[in-house]
Design a protein around this motif. Structure first.
Motif, PDB file in Angstrom:
ATOM      1  N   ALA A  19       0.831  -1.206   0.000  1.00  0.00           N
ATOM      2  CA  ALA A  19       0.000   0.000   0.000  1.00  0.00           C
ATOM      3  C   ALA A  19       0.866   1.257   0.000  1.00  0.00           C
ATOM      4  N   ASP A  20       1.985   1.242   0.725  1.00  0.00           N
ATOM      5  CA  ASP A  20       2.912   2.378   0.735  1.00  0.00           C
ATOM      6  C   ASP A  20       3.482   2.623  -0.658  1.00  0.00           C
ATOM      7  N   ILE A  21       3.877   1.535  -1.315  1.00  0.00           N
ATOM      8  CA  ILE A  21       4.465   1.632  -2.650  1.00  0.00           C
ATOM      9  C   ILE A  21       3.424   2.139  -3.639  1.00  0.00           C
ATOM     10  N   ARG A  22       2.217   1.616  -3.562  1.00  0.00           N
ATOM     11  CA  ARG A  22       1.157   2.044  -4.483  1.00  0.00           C
ATOM     12  C   ARG A  22       0.784   3.508  -4.258  1.00  0.00           C
ATOM     13  N   ALA A  23       0.747   3.944  -3.006  1.00  0.00           N
ATOM     14  CA  ALA A  23       0.426   5.343  -2.703  1.00  0.00           C
ATOM     15  C   ALA A  23       1.474   6.276  -3.305  1.00  0.00           C
ATOM     16  N   ALA A  24       2.747   5.885  -3.208  1.00  0.00           N
ATOM     17  CA  ALA A  24       3.811   6.693  -3.797  1.00  0.00           C
ATOM     18  C   ALA A  24       3.670   6.726  -5.323  1.00  0.00           C
ATOM     19  N   ALA A  25       3.345   5.588  -5.920  1.00  0.00           N
ATOM     20  CA  ALA A  25       3.161   5.517  -7.372  1.00  0.00           C
ATOM     21  C   ALA A  25       2.002   6.404  -7.812  1.00  0.00           C
ATOM     22  N   LEU A  26       0.926   6.370  -7.063  1.00  0.00           N
ATOM     23  CA  LEU A  26      -0.240   7.202  -7.382  1.00  0.00           C
ATOM     24  C   LEU A  26       0.124   8.681  -7.307  1.00  0.00           C
ATOM     25  N   GLN A  27       0.858   9.070  -6.273  1.00  0.00           N
ATOM     26  CA  GLN A  27       1.298  10.465  -6.135  1.00  0.00           C
ATOM     27  C   GLN A  27       2.136  10.880  -7.346  1.00  0.00           C
ATOM     28  N   TYR A  28       3.047  10.003  -7.741  1.00  0.00           N
ATOM     29  CA  TYR A  28       3.915  10.295  -8.875  1.00  0.00           C
ATOM     30  C   TYR A  28       3.107  10.471 -10.164  1.00  0.00           C
ATOM     31  N   VAL A  29       2.200   9.546 -10.443  1.00  0.00           N
ATOM     32  CA  VAL A  29       1.399   9.619 -11.675  1.00  0.00           C
ATOM     33  C   VAL A  29       0.506  10.858 -11.656  1.00  0.00           C
ATOM     34  N   ARG A  30      -0.048  11.178 -10.510  1.00  0.00           N
ATOM     35  CA  ARG A  30      -0.854  12.407 -10.404  1.00  0.00           C
ATOM     36  C   ARG A  30      -0.019  13.630 -10.735  1.00  0.00           C
ATOM     37  N   LYS A  31       1.195  13.690 -10.198  1.00  0.00           N
ATOM     38  CA  LYS A  31       2.061  14.845 -10.423  1.00  0.00           C
ATOM     39  C   LYS A  31       2.446  14.952 -11.886  1.00  0.00           C
ATOM     40  N   VAL A  32       2.886  13.854 -12.467  1.00  0.00           N
ATOM     41  CA  VAL A  32       3.354  13.867 -13.851  1.00  0.00           C
ATOM     42  C   VAL A  32       2.215  14.169 -14.822  1.00  0.00           C
ATOM     43  N   SER A  33       1.036  13.574 -14.575  1.00  0.00           N
ATOM     44  CA  SER A  33      -0.093  13.764 -15.491  1.00  0.00           C
ATOM     45  C   SER A  33      -0.789  15.104 -15.300  1.00  0.00           C
ATOM     46  N   GLY A  34      -0.681  15.653 -14.086  1.00  0.00           N
ATOM     47  CA  GLY A  34      -1.394  16.896 -13.808  1.00  0.00           C
ATOM     48  C   GLY A  34      -2.843  16.678 -13.422  1.00  0.00           C
ATOM     49  N   PHE A  35      -3.229  15.428 -13.248  1.00  0.00           N
ATOM     50  CA  PHE A  35      -4.606  15.093 -12.871  1.00  0.00           C
ATOM     51  C   PHE A  35      -4.638  14.434 -11.501  1.00  0.00           C
ATOM     52  N   ARG A  36      -5.476  14.946 -10.615  1.00  0.00           N
ATOM     53  CA  ARG A  36      -5.675  14.281  -9.330  1.00  0.00           C
ATOM     54  C   ARG A  36      -6.501  13.021  -9.541  1.00  0.00           C
ATOM     55  N   ALA A  37      -7.526  13.156 -10.357  1.00  0.00           N
ATOM     56  CA  ALA A  37      -8.379  12.027 -10.742  1.00  0.00           C
ATOM     57  C   ALA A  37      -8.641  12.174 -12.244  1.00  0.00           C
ATOM     58  N   PRO A  38      -8.333  11.158 -13.029  1.00  0.00           N
ATOM     59  CA  PRO A  38      -8.502  11.279 -14.476  1.00  0.00           C
ATOM     60  C   PRO A  38      -9.970  11.193 -14.883  1.00  0.00           C
ATOM     61  N   ALA A  39     -10.250  11.757 -16.038  1.00  0.00           N
ATOM     62  CA  ALA A  39     -11.575  11.612 -16.628  1.00  0.00           C
ATOM     63  C   ALA A  39     -11.765  10.157 -17.030  1.00  0.00           C
ATOM     64  N   ALA A  40     -12.997   9.781 -17.227  1.00  0.00           N
ATOM     65  CA  ALA A  40     -13.325   8.384 -17.560  1.00  0.00           C
ATOM     66  C   ALA A  40     -12.536   7.888 -18.775  1.00  0.00           C
ATOM     67  N   HIS A  41     -12.349   8.743 -19.771  1.00  0.00           N
ATOM     68  CA  HIS A  41     -11.653   8.309 -20.985  1.00  0.00           C
ATOM     69  C   HIS A  41     -10.138   8.163 -20.771  1.00  0.00           C
ATOM     70  N   ASN A  42      -9.620   8.634 -19.656  1.00  0.00           N
ATOM     71  CA  ASN A  42      -8.200   8.480 -19.340  1.00  0.00           C
ATOM     72  C   ASN A  42      -7.954   7.495 -18.201  1.00  0.00           C
TER      73      ASN A  42
END
Length: 70
Positions: A19-42
């Motif tokens: 869960a720690d590793i996944r949380a860090a990965a989620l933070q990273y993807v959010r930062k890089v993508s610029g989306f906190r939560a992606p739209a359905a099509h993404n």
């Protein structure tokens, strides 16, 4: 980059969970993508990125050798 991602390697963090590793990965993807939560099509590509970063991070942590630790 993303200051809220904590260091997960030993001895800084003695017990790292998936869960720690996944949380860090989620933070990273959010930062890089610029989306906190992606739209359905993404959503699919966003989730795939989180999975890939989670796997890469787990491999990294498993492979690290930190001097001075047992």
């Amino acid at each position: 980059m993303c200051r809220s991602i904590k260091t997960l390697r030993a001895p800084v963090t003695p017990e790292v969970t998936e869960a720690d590793i996944r949380a860090a990965a989620l933070q990273y993807v959010r930062k890089v993508s610029g989306f906190r939560a992606p739209a359905a099509h993404n959503r699919a590509v966003f989730d795939e990125a989180v999975d890939a970063v989670t796997e890469a991070t787990a491999r990294l942590l498993d492979g690290l050798v930190v001097r001075g630790t047992p």
